[in-house]
Write a protein that holds these residues in place. Sequence first.
Motif, mmCIF file in Angstrom:
data_model
loop_
_atom_site.group_PDB
_atom_site.id
_atom_site.type_symbol
_atom_site.label_atom_id
_atom_site.label_comp_id
_atom_site.label_asym_id
_atom_site.label_seq_id
_atom_site.Cartn_x
_atom_site.Cartn_y
_atom_site.Cartn_z
ATOM 1 N N GLN A 181 0.831 -1.210 0.000
ATOM 2 C CA GLN A 181 0.000 0.000 0.000
ATOM 3 C C GLN A 181 0.863 1.256 0.000
ATOM 4 O O GLN A 181 0.674 2.165 -0.824
ATOM 5 C CB GLN A 181 -0.904 0.027 1.235
ATOM 6 C CG GLN A 181 -2.058 -0.951 1.239
ATOM 7 C CD GLN A 181 -2.884 -0.794 2.497
ATOM 8 O OE1 GLN A 181 -2.376 -0.986 3.606
ATOM 9 N NE2 GLN A 181 -4.152 -0.451 2.339
ATOM 10 N N CYS A 228 -3.703 5.016 3.472
ATOM 11 C CA CYS A 228 -3.761 3.553 3.409
ATOM 12 C C CYS A 228 -4.785 3.107 4.446
ATOM 13 O O CYS A 228 -4.687 3.498 5.609
ATOM 14 C CB CYS A 228 -2.402 2.935 3.737
ATOM 15 S SG CYS A 228 -1.054 3.485 2.664
ATOM 16 N N ILE A 261 -6.263 3.849 -0.685
ATOM 17 C CA ILE A 261 -6.128 2.449 -1.068
ATOM 18 C C ILE A 261 -6.580 1.557 0.080
ATOM 19 O O ILE A 261 -6.291 1.837 1.250
ATOM 20 C CB ILE A 261 -4.673 2.118 -1.472
ATOM 21 C CG1 ILE A 261 -4.575 0.686 -2.002
ATOM 22 C CG2 ILE A 261 -3.701 2.361 -0.329
ATOM 23 C CD1 ILE A 261 -3.234 0.379 -2.668
ATOM 24 N N VAL A 282 -7.796 -2.763 1.362
ATOM 25 C CA VAL A 282 -7.308 -4.143 1.400
ATOM 26 C C VAL A 282 -8.511 -5.084 1.351
ATOM 27 O O VAL A 282 -9.472 -4.889 2.110
ATOM 28 C CB VAL A 282 -6.501 -4.440 2.679
ATOM 29 C CG1 VAL A 282 -6.083 -5.906 2.712
ATOM 30 C CG2 VAL A 282 -5.285 -3.540 2.794
ATOM 31 N N THR A 324 -6.897 -1.338 -4.332
ATOM 32 C CA THR A 324 -6.882 -2.191 -3.157
ATOM 33 C C THR A 324 -5.810 -3.268 -3.282
ATOM 34 O O THR A 324 -5.091 -3.338 -4.282
ATOM 35 C CB THR A 324 -8.269 -2.825 -2.939
ATOM 36 O OG1 THR A 324 -8.295 -3.550 -1.713
ATOM 37 C CG2 THR A 324 -8.632 -3.762 -4.079
#
Length: 328
Positions: A165, A238, A266, A268, A283
């Motif tokens: 990230q 992140c 971004i 996850v 992601t």
Amino acid sequence: MRRAPKRITSFDVAREAGVSQTTVSFVLNDTQGQTIPEETRRRVLDAAKRLDYRPRASARSLAAGRSDVVLLALPGVPISTNLSRFIEQFAGALAEHGLSLVTHLAEGHGRPLPDLCAAVDASAVVSLIPFDEATAEALHRAGAEVVLGAGKQATAELQEIGRIQARHITSLRRENLGYALPGEHSSEWRVQERLRGVAAVCAEQGLAEPIALEVELDAAKAAVAVDQWVRASVTGVCAYNDETAMAVLAGMHLRGLRAPDDLAVIGVGDVAAAQVSIPALSTIGFDYAEQGRESAQAVAALLGIAVGDPAAAVDVLARPRLILRASA
């Protein structure tokens, strides 16, 4: 991961207390109509406590002399689509080896995991979070031949997620980073390891530490975090997961900000909604299905009922990959 020592049985309790197994059975089962002296009863109970003996109830066993039950200890988080995919594939692949899956929320308020292990007669216990040494030992004493918790490789994987990230965000010439912590329902260990990965990249590049703020799944509350990041000149965020990242996007929308122009964001997980968020969310994705199958193979190998190298299969990496969309 360590192979189990010999599990504690009623015979061990009888030997420790200096009585017969029949007497142990009468005492531990509180059998009525038996005239057992109180001193003998106390000696049996004390011996059982010292040995950490837990009665086991199992009507089934494999030919190798073990049960077919694998107990999966889940972190106390909502069961996401990705986690469901992992569990489905894990259970299916275990079934191919004649093993059955039982799941348990390890961070909930139910019975202790070792007690549950004994009650369901689990031959293996697998966890998506680390086991401390005391818990691992208790699980072995409860009869688990294999105790497989998240280890060093899993920790490295979580940190690598944060690294991926941060490397991407800093490649966009964003030098002041924020980190969006989930508001609730998260595993603290997973959160902190991912954050460490982001912080490590910042340190390597001579940047300030990321400003970590809690972001709830509420647009108005998320906007408060966005305000703090803007005041601190943060230009890239992140997020712990996609849901938290989408909350950041919602907070930005309330403040008239756009991603990635004002803040690059971004997440996850690559949940289905990430593709249709506005803008579409960049992601980190995984092959959860493959991870489930490989984890099952690891368990079967460690139990000696499948071909494979147990030592190489102890920690199964999910192999995170960067998925680029419009938000960063």
